[in-house]
Structure formats: structure tokens, C-alpha cells
Write an enzyme that holds these catalytic residues in place. Sequence first.
Site, PDB file in Angstrom:
ATOM      1  N   TYR A 143       0.852  -1.199   0.000  1.00 41.51           N
ATOM      2  CA  TYR A 143       0.000   0.000   0.000  1.00 41.51           C
ATOM      3  C   TYR A 143       0.880   1.239   0.000  1.00 41.51           C
ATOM      4  CZ  TYR A 143      -4.991  -0.818   0.322  1.00 41.51           C
ATOM      5  OH  TYR A 143      -6.288  -1.094   0.021  1.00 41.51           O
ATOM      6  N   GLU A 157      -0.596   4.721  -0.472  1.00 45.64           N
ATOM      7  CA  GLU A 157      -1.458   5.901  -0.693  1.00 45.64           C
ATOM      8  C   GLU A 157      -0.646   7.166  -0.457  1.00 45.64           C
ATOM      9  OE1 GLU A 157      -5.109   5.672   1.513  1.00 45.64           O
ATOM     10  OE2 GLU A 157      -5.645   3.769   0.590  1.00 45.64           O
ATOM     11  N   ASP A 204      -6.545  12.882 -25.303  1.00 48.48           N
ATOM     12  CA  ASP A 204      -6.483  11.478 -24.898  1.00 48.48           C
ATOM     13  C   ASP A 204      -5.647  10.761 -25.953  1.00 48.48           C
ATOM     14  OD1 ASP A 204      -6.803   8.796 -24.424  1.00 48.48           O
ATOM     15  OD2 ASP A 204      -8.900   8.957 -23.821  1.00 48.48           O
ATOM     16  N   THR A 240      -3.431   5.735 -21.944  1.00 50.44           N
ATOM     17  CA  THR A 240      -3.190   4.403 -21.414  1.00 50.44           C
ATOM     18  C   THR A 240      -1.761   4.021 -21.783  1.00 50.44           C
ATOM     19  OG1 THR A 240      -4.228   3.527 -23.407  1.00 50.44           O
ATOM     20  CG2 THR A 240      -5.568   3.579 -21.408  1.00 50.44           C
ATOM     21  N   LYS A 277      -1.195   0.208 -25.000  1.00 49.96           N
ATOM     22  CA  LYS A 277      -1.513   0.075 -26.431  1.00 49.96           C
ATOM     23  C   LYS A 277      -0.213   0.209 -27.226  1.00 49.96           C
ATOM     24  CE  LYS A 277      -6.310   1.505 -25.828  1.00 49.96           C
ATOM     25  NZ  LYS A 277      -6.574   2.255 -24.579  1.00 49.96           N
ATOM     26  N   ARG A 306      -1.264  -2.748 -18.449  1.00 53.54           N
ATOM     27  CA  ARG A 306      -2.597  -2.154 -18.580  1.00 53.54           C
ATOM     28  C   ARG A 306      -2.755  -1.079 -17.519  1.00 53.54           C
ATOM     29  NH1 ARG A 306      -5.043  -5.077 -21.984  1.00 53.54           N
ATOM     30  NH2 ARG A 306      -6.888  -3.777 -21.814  1.00 53.54           N
TER      31      ARG A 306
HETATM   32  N1  DSN Z   1     -11.260  -0.395 -25.486  1.00 57.82           N
HETATM   33  C1  DSN Z   1     -10.144   0.357 -26.000  1.00 57.82           C
HETATM   34  C2  DSN Z   1      -9.983   0.144 -27.467  1.00 57.82           C
HETATM   35  O1  DSN Z   1     -10.056  -0.986 -27.876  1.00 57.82           O
HETATM   36  O2  DSN Z   1      -9.737   1.080 -28.215  1.00 57.82           O
HETATM   37  C3  DSN Z   1     -10.202   1.764 -25.646  1.00 57.82           C
HETATM   38  O3  DSN Z   1     -10.340   1.901 -24.279  1.00 57.82           O
END
Ligand code: DSN
Length: 440
Positions: free
Chosen positions: A71, A73, A217, A243, A246, A252
Amino acid sequence: MTASAAPALAPLGPADTGFWTDSLAAADPEVYAAVRHELARQQDRIELIASENIASRAVLEAAGSVFTNKYAEGYPGKRYYGGCDYADVIETLAIERARQLFGCAFANVQPNSGSQMNQAVFLALLQPGDTFMGLDLNSGGHLTHGSPVNMSGKWFNPVSYGVRREDERIDMDEVLAIAKANRPKLIIAGGTAYSRVWDWEGFRRVADEVGAVLMVDLSHIAGLVAGGAHPSPFPHAHVVTTTTHKSLRGPRSGLILWDDEGLTKPINMAVFPGLQGGPLMHIVAAKAVAFREALRPEFKLYAHAVVENARALAASIEEHGLRVVSGGTDNHSMLVDLTARSVTGKDAEKALDRAWLTTNKNGIPFDTRSPFVTSGIRLGTPAGTTRGFGVAEFRAIGRLIAQVVDGVATAGAGGEGAVEESVRAEVAGLCARFPVYPGM
Ligand code: DSN
């Protein structure tokens, strides 16, 4: 139940339970079997989902590390728990590397996911009921950019911009007109299925014109930006969310970046304690590892190869008679319009799955079918490029996709078994030549 009726339990303790020593295989054969099957699936099939990738062994190791237990925080040097010495080390490394990678002054590496990073920006900068603008989901936006079924659309007042019918590209004049008419407090640029270069500077001009905050984003193309294969949203964006799993090829998770010190307190307070509790420190560790990988010169080659491969895939798809939305791609992804073949995205996804080509059905601009059916599929090259595929392999994949889709067009939803079998054999050959996690 009385105490005397309680069943006799085996004593809990390392010597008896194998708690410290048992591997996953020994401790939980069912979960272990599913993990092995998933590994084999990733090794033996071609991953074309544009939002997925194949993280390095080092990223997986950090994500599965003993930081799972901790933890932490708070933030480095200011925690609500003792024993955070090494948590501070990894979070500081992750922050420094993220700043260096994206060329910005501040980073919060604690968001657990893409949804939470976007929620944190809303919590930091908006009040419930405030108006904001985002790309329409049907034109390639994201749930958290104002979909009516998402918190962003339920608790705030979303106004959408879309793409032009003629060329399926964002029209900056229309974005300006919508912004002027609705005076949003925040404008989001970025999406999940838009394959053209984003005009960050143009979005900033619109934001300035109406006094809005510009939030980018970057999730889908973060790896391309990090590798110099797409223009950076800095210095145009006020805040960038992304994110990390990707095109960036990390664990993730989510990340928030910004330049103006005035945003530091609201954003950090929104992530913790506003929205999240203890950060997932094992994932923060994995993010630090991924950012280090992305800072290496090889990552630039990777990012450029992802784009070159996507162009080759799009060209091959079109040469084989399928239409690519907007006529091609500038990034890692594309939408394929199946309308002319009278094939739905749902049936194509299933047929391609049978042929071991993993894709997802996806609405195309102005789609008349439901999101569960759709008229298109979305394809991406980040995962295939990671395993070593180049232009020749992606051109072959374009041909294979067209063969499978044509099989559905001819034979119906069940597809043509013989075609799918021969495609599967070719996929197996490609996968064998470009192994994933060899020896794992
Ligand atoms: N679900 C993702 C995608 O496949 O683009 C985006 O969050």
C-alpha cells in the site's frame, strides 16, 4: 454451528500449505491451465486488435512482482503508510521517465486505467453538469468522451464533433463552429478509431477561442508520439491522458501528463484521494520499465515500423477489394468497411477468429448497424510489429483477411471452411517464423 461441529481445518502455515513455495501450476491448476492456453493463443494467432500489444518479459515480471503487496497511498515522500522506500523509488523513476519520454513538466503515474485517468481530469477541472466536447463514439471517439451510457455522458453535458461524410476526416471548421455554439469548458481531442493525423495546434486554437481547456487522450497513439511517428500534443495540450498498454507497449494502466504547475494540485488531488486509493505499485513498476524501453533508440524504429506496416496493410486490403475508411491510415490503425460485401463486422470478426486472425468488430462513420453488429472491423499493427512482422507479412495478412471476408460474403455467416482452414495454416506459418515469448 457450534464450535464442536466446526470441520477440522488443515493448519495454515508455510510448511503445510506450500504457501511460499508452490508455483501457480501446483497451487491452482485451473487458473494455470487458462494462463497457458492464453499464452498459446498469443503465440499461435495474429493479434490485430489496434489497442493491444505484446509487453516485454521485463514488463510482465515487474507487473507480477512483490509490489503487489504494498500500500502506498499518497505520493513519493508523502505517503500515508510506512515502508514506502522502494515504492518511492519506482514511482519517482516512472514519473521522471514519463516526463522525459513525452517532453513535459509533470506526470501522474497512478491512474489504474484509461477510464480512471479521464475521470480524474474531469474531477480536477469540471463540475457536474459542465459542458465538454469530444469525438463522437460513432466517429472513433471513446466511451469516456461523452457516451450517454458512461459517467462522462450521465453527469456532464457532452457535445460531440464527428467526421465529414465526404472524406471521413475531422473538419476543424466544424469543431470551431460547435465549440462557439456550445462554449465547452473542456475539449477532448483523441479517440480509438481515427486513423488520421490529429491537428493538435488547430484544437488548441479552438480551445483558446472559446476559453476551454484542451485535453488530449493520446491512448491509441502514445507509442507513436513517444517514438516520433506522430506529432506530439505538447506544447498545445493543457493536459494529456494516455493508457500505457496500447502502442506504448506497457502494462494495462493510465497516465496523466501536463506542463502548467497550476494543474499539479488539482490533478494529483483528483487521482488520490479524489478517485483512487492505494496505487497499484506493481503496475507503476511495470510502467517505469515500459517507459525505459520506450526511451531506447530502438523504440523509434518500432514506432515508425508500426505506421509503415499499417500503410502496407491498408494498401493490401484495398487492393483485395475491401474499402478502408478515409482511404487509408496515417497511424497504427484502420477501419475496414464491409458494407459493399454485405458482411457485418460481427460475422467478419467471428470468421477471422476461426482463421486465427484476432480483430474486433467496430462501427464505421455513419454506421446504420448497432454496436453489437456493426458494418466494419478495426485493425491495428502494434502487436504484429512487436513480434517482428514487416511490410511483406502485413501485405500477406491483408490478403488473408480479404479471403476470409469473401468467404463470409459467399457462404454466409458460417464462412467457407476450406478457406478458413487454409488461412489458418498460413497464419500458423507466420506465427512460427515470428515467435512470441519463446521459451516461456
Ligand atoms: N477499449 C479500448 C480500445 O479498444 O480502443 C479503448 O479503451
